[in-house]
Scaffold this motif. Structure first.
Motif, PDB file in Angstrom:
ATOM      1  N   ARG A 265       0.889  -1.273  -0.132  1.00  0.00           N
ATOM      2  CA  ARG A 265       0.101   0.142   0.069  1.00  0.00           C
ATOM      3  C   ARG A 265       0.906   1.278   0.100  1.00  0.00           C
ATOM      4  O   ARG A 265       0.604   2.144  -0.882  1.00  0.00           O
ATOM      5  CB  ARG A 265      -1.048   0.012   1.299  1.00  0.00           C
ATOM      6  N   VAL A 266       1.916   1.337   1.053  1.00  0.00           N
ATOM      7  CA  VAL A 266       2.524   2.688   1.009  1.00  0.00           C
ATOM      8  C   VAL A 266       3.807   2.803   0.467  1.00  0.00           C
ATOM      9  O   VAL A 266       4.247   3.972   0.247  1.00  0.00           O
ATOM     10  CB  VAL A 266       2.889   2.911   2.606  1.00  0.00           C
ATOM     11  N   LEU A 267       4.300   1.758  -0.304  1.00  0.00           N
ATOM     12  CA  LEU A 267       5.371   1.748  -1.133  1.00  0.00           C
ATOM     13  C   LEU A 267       5.269   1.632  -2.630  1.00  0.00           C
ATOM     14  O   LEU A 267       5.694   2.107  -3.459  1.00  0.00           O
ATOM     15  CB  LEU A 267       6.496   0.830  -0.465  1.00  0.00           C
ATOM     16  N   GLY A 268       4.105   0.690  -2.881  1.00  0.00           N
ATOM     17  CA  GLY A 268       3.592   0.301  -4.035  1.00  0.00           C
ATOM     18  C   GLY A 268       2.626   1.207  -4.695  1.00  0.00           C
ATOM     19  O   GLY A 268       2.375   1.959  -5.658  1.00  0.00           O
ATOM     20  N   LEU A 269       1.255   0.934  -4.118  1.00  0.00           N
ATOM     21  CA  LEU A 269      -0.010   1.653  -4.591  1.00  0.00           C
ATOM     22  C   LEU A 269       0.163   3.211  -4.550  1.00  0.00           C
ATOM     23  O   LEU A 269      -0.066   3.958  -5.488  1.00  0.00           O
ATOM     24  CB  LEU A 269      -1.064   1.130  -3.652  1.00  0.00           C
ATOM     25  N   ARG A 270       0.918   3.842  -3.359  1.00  0.00           N
ATOM     26  CA  ARG A 270       1.000   5.142  -3.183  1.00  0.00           C
ATOM     27  C   ARG A 270       1.746   5.723  -4.338  1.00  0.00           C
ATOM     28  O   ARG A 270       1.328   6.892  -4.854  1.00  0.00           O
ATOM     29  CB  ARG A 270       1.649   5.088  -1.874  1.00  0.00           C
ATOM     30  N   ASP A 271       2.980   5.004  -4.686  1.00  0.00           N
ATOM     31  CA  ASP A 271       3.938   5.858  -5.623  1.00  0.00           C
ATOM     32  C   ASP A 271       3.466   5.213  -7.184  1.00  0.00           C
ATOM     33  O   ASP A 271       3.738   6.035  -8.185  1.00  0.00           O
ATOM     34  CB  ASP A 271       5.296   5.355  -5.455  1.00  0.00           C
ATOM     35  N   LEU A 272       3.078   3.965  -7.434  1.00  0.00           N
ATOM     36  CA  LEU A 272       2.887   3.435  -8.719  1.00  0.00           C
ATOM     37  C   LEU A 272       1.245   4.007  -9.072  1.00  0.00           C
ATOM     38  O   LEU A 272       1.118   4.219 -10.303  1.00  0.00           O
ATOM     39  CB  LEU A 272       3.073   1.843  -8.891  1.00  0.00           C
ATOM     40  N   GLY A 273       0.534   3.788  -8.308  1.00  0.00           N
ATOM     41  CA  GLY A 273      -0.773   4.598  -8.525  1.00  0.00           C
ATOM     42  C   GLY A 273      -2.034   3.957  -9.086  1.00  0.00           C
ATOM     43  O   GLY A 273      -2.787   4.490  -9.499  1.00  0.00           O
ATOM     44  N   PRO A 274      -1.998   2.316  -9.122  1.00  0.00           N
ATOM     45  CA  PRO A 274      -2.986   1.743  -9.868  1.00  0.00           C
ATOM     46  C   PRO A 274      -4.330   1.633  -8.937  1.00  0.00           C
ATOM     47  O   PRO A 274      -4.480   0.421  -8.412  1.00  0.00           O
ATOM     48  CB  PRO A 274      -2.370   0.355 -10.078  1.00  0.00           C
ATOM     49  N   ALA A 275      -4.822   2.699  -8.566  1.00  0.00           N
ATOM     50  CA  ALA A 275      -5.827   2.582  -7.637  1.00  0.00           C
ATOM     51  C   ALA A 275      -7.207   1.992  -8.025  1.00  0.00           C
ATOM     52  O   ALA A 275      -7.395   2.160  -9.197  1.00  0.00           O
ATOM     53  CB  ALA A 275      -6.120   4.039  -6.948  1.00  0.00           C
ATOM     54  N   LEU A 276      -7.884   1.221  -7.247  1.00  0.00           N
ATOM     55  CA  LEU A 276      -9.052   0.683  -7.562  1.00  0.00           C
ATOM     56  C   LEU A 276     -10.439   1.714  -7.279  1.00  0.00           C
ATOM     57  O   LEU A 276     -10.462   2.264  -6.223  1.00  0.00           O
ATOM     58  CB  LEU A 276      -9.392  -0.719  -6.767  1.00  0.00           C
ATOM     59  N   SER A 277     -11.135   1.912  -8.351  1.00  0.00           N
ATOM     60  CA  SER A 277     -12.367   2.734  -8.401  1.00  0.00           C
ATOM     61  C   SER A 277     -13.293   2.392  -7.137  1.00  0.00           C
ATOM     62  O   SER A 277     -13.511   1.125  -6.970  1.00  0.00           O
ATOM     63  CB  SER A 277     -12.864   3.001  -9.547  1.00  0.00           C
ATOM     64  N   PRO A 278     -13.617   3.136  -6.173  1.00  0.00           N
ATOM     65  CA  PRO A 278     -14.787   2.793  -5.368  1.00  0.00           C
ATOM     66  C   PRO A 278     -15.731   2.383  -5.783  1.00  0.00           C
ATOM     67  O   PRO A 278     -16.625   1.250  -5.265  1.00  0.00           O
ATOM     68  CB  PRO A 278     -14.849   4.166  -4.307  1.00  0.00           C
ATOM     69  N   PHE A 279     -16.444   2.703  -7.032  1.00  0.00           N
ATOM     70  CA  PHE A 279     -17.608   1.980  -7.763  1.00  0.00           C
ATOM     71  C   PHE A 279     -17.204   0.710  -8.025  1.00  0.00           C
ATOM     72  O   PHE A 279     -18.157  -0.186  -7.780  1.00  0.00           O
ATOM     73  CB  PHE A 279     -17.882   2.766  -8.968  1.00  0.00           C
ATOM     74  N   ASN A 280     -16.129   0.290  -8.412  1.00  0.00           N
ATOM     75  CA  ASN A 280     -15.778  -1.058  -8.849  1.00  0.00           C
ATOM     76  C   ASN A 280     -15.613  -1.669  -7.744  1.00  0.00           C
ATOM     77  O   ASN A 280     -16.212  -2.901  -7.697  1.00  0.00           O
ATOM     78  CB  ASN A 280     -14.352  -1.030  -9.743  1.00  0.00           C
TER      79      ASN A 280
END
Length: 426
Positions: A265-280
């Motif tokens: 979360r804090v090293l990968g998702l934060r910096d690479l940015g492939p976030a899941l849409s809340p709607f999805n």
């Protein structure tokens, strides 16, 4: 509830969710917001410093996504999970925590064609090197281990062949090598197989497939089993060494058995940015509520369709582990006693041209590049999902020129068989 552990179907409906404290809404709301208000400056600082849990920005976390993460972690028997934008994104985020430029990971040859392409080509730009092993030859994984090996990657049920992988045997190799075992559990779902119970350290899914189940939302997820010691041997500095962006904390020391999920979360998702849409996330959560019902229907239908195809004169062979005659039936009975999944392949006597022709003649089966839908789906991998591979690699991955892949849905099995019968006859 009492102290008894909830069953799988109960967890599929309830895990991670509570009525909304403000409105009383029973379904998990869609928190369609980019960011969240802090209580005060100290609260903001503690969130950014990983000294408190809470919401900052939807790229890093969101309350709707959090329910999805907790639910899948509960179903898989993990300590924590992280939802991301797709299954491919999950694989990138996982391996970013494990590999440095020049490092290697071992992967089973029988994988989804997109994963083969990602591992072989896209990961080269990161300096990550894949070494291939044969899941039917466990010793090939042992032979592939080198001092640069940092992980082993397999699928529980391989796509497209539908073959069952001996998770426990490969886990033994991973333990001996001192590296984590990553299992893509997309085709099985935790209803059929829970890889953590068999020695997996990390589980990934394309939520797009059976967990979501309705072909309407992309998503991926990473589940941390909490079983691996990331401090051993200094192999995994992202987790064991002080993190300069977080005032020198060591994630392994601070977060213990869910440190890997935090790192993602804090090293990968934060910096690479492939976030899941809340709607999805909301759509996938809704799908998961019926996962046990759907998966059993998928498996029952798939077995009936496979039995029909096995007796048809135009079919050369059927690769479905649920058939007693299949080479993977023993492993299916061990790992997936409720059913061998809904995705499998069969070979046509007419070869490549017959495969291309068949998909165009089917009417109820949809010809498209997806699996795990309520609807039945068909594709000819050699001309589509695996077309980037040479012929030898296609055969090794279970996608030879005469192979057709089915993802059997939840329609009436008699209608599915009738559609195949008319197409094969034509």
């Amino acid at each position: 509830m009492s102290d008894r552990l909830p069953g799988f179907s109960t967890l599929a409906v309830h895990a991670g969710a509570q009525p909304d404290p403000t409105t009383g809404a029973r379904a998990t709301p869609i928190y369609q917001t980019t960011s969240f208000v802090f209580n005060d400056a100290d609260h903001a600082a503690s969130l950014f410093g990983l000294q408190a849990f809470g919401n900052i920005y939807t790229r890093i976390g969101n309350p709707t996504n959090a329910v999805l993460e907790e639910r899948v972690a509960a179903l898989e028997g993990g300590t924590a999970a992280l939802a991301v934008a797709s299954g491919h994104a999950a694989q990138v985020v996982v391996l970013q925590q494990l590999l440095q430029p020049g490092d290697e990971f071992i992967a089973a040859r029988k994988l989804y064609g997109g994963s083969i392409n990602q591992f072989t080509h896209a990961f080269k730009s990161f300096g990550w090197n894949v070494v291939w092993a044969d899941p039917d030859d466990i010793a090939s994984f042992e032979r592939a281990v080198t001092p640069r090996t940092k992980a082993i990657f397999i699928e529980s049920i391989a796509n497209p062949a539908g073959s069952i992988t001996d998770i426990e045997a490969i886990s033994t190799v991973a333990r001996k090598a001192g590296v984590p075992l990553i299992v893509d559990n997309t085709l099985a779902s935790p209803y059929l197989i829970r890889p953590i119970d068999h020695g997996a350290d990390i589980v990934v899914h394309s939520l797009t497939k059976f967990l979501g189940g309705h072909g309407n939302s992309l998503g991926g997820i990473i589940v941390d089993a909490g079983t691996f010691d990331w401090s051993t041997g200094g192999k995994y500095p992202m987790l064991s060494e002080p993190r300069p962006e977080y005032h020198g904390i060591r994630l392994q020391e601070t977060f213990g058995n869910f440190a890997f999920a935090i790192a993602c979360r804090v090293l990968g998702l934060r910096d690479l940015g492939p976030a899941l849409s809340p709607f999805n996330a909301f759509m996938i959560l809704t799908g998961i509520e019926t996962l046990p019902l759907r998966m059993q229907k998928h498996c029952d239908n798939a077995k009936a369709v496979a039995e029909f195809l096995a007796g048809h004169p135009a079919v050369a062979s059927v690769n479905y582990a649920g058939l007693a005659s299949d080479k993977y039936n023993r492993l299916a009975r061990k790992y997936a006693p409720k059913g061998a999944g809904a995705v499998f392949t069969f070979s046509l006597k007419g070869g490549y041209d017959a495969g291309v022709s068949l998909v165009s003649k089917l009417q109820l089966f949809s010809h498209l590049a997806n699996v795990g839908d309520t609807r039945s789906l068909v594709i000819h991998p050699a001309s589509t999902t695996h077309s980037q591979l040479d012929d030898a690699a296609k055969v090794k991955s279970g996608a030879g020129p005469d192979v057709v892949r089915l993802s059997v849905g939840i329609e009436d099995k008699e209608d599915l068989i009738a559609d195949l019968e008319q197409a094969l006859g034509a």
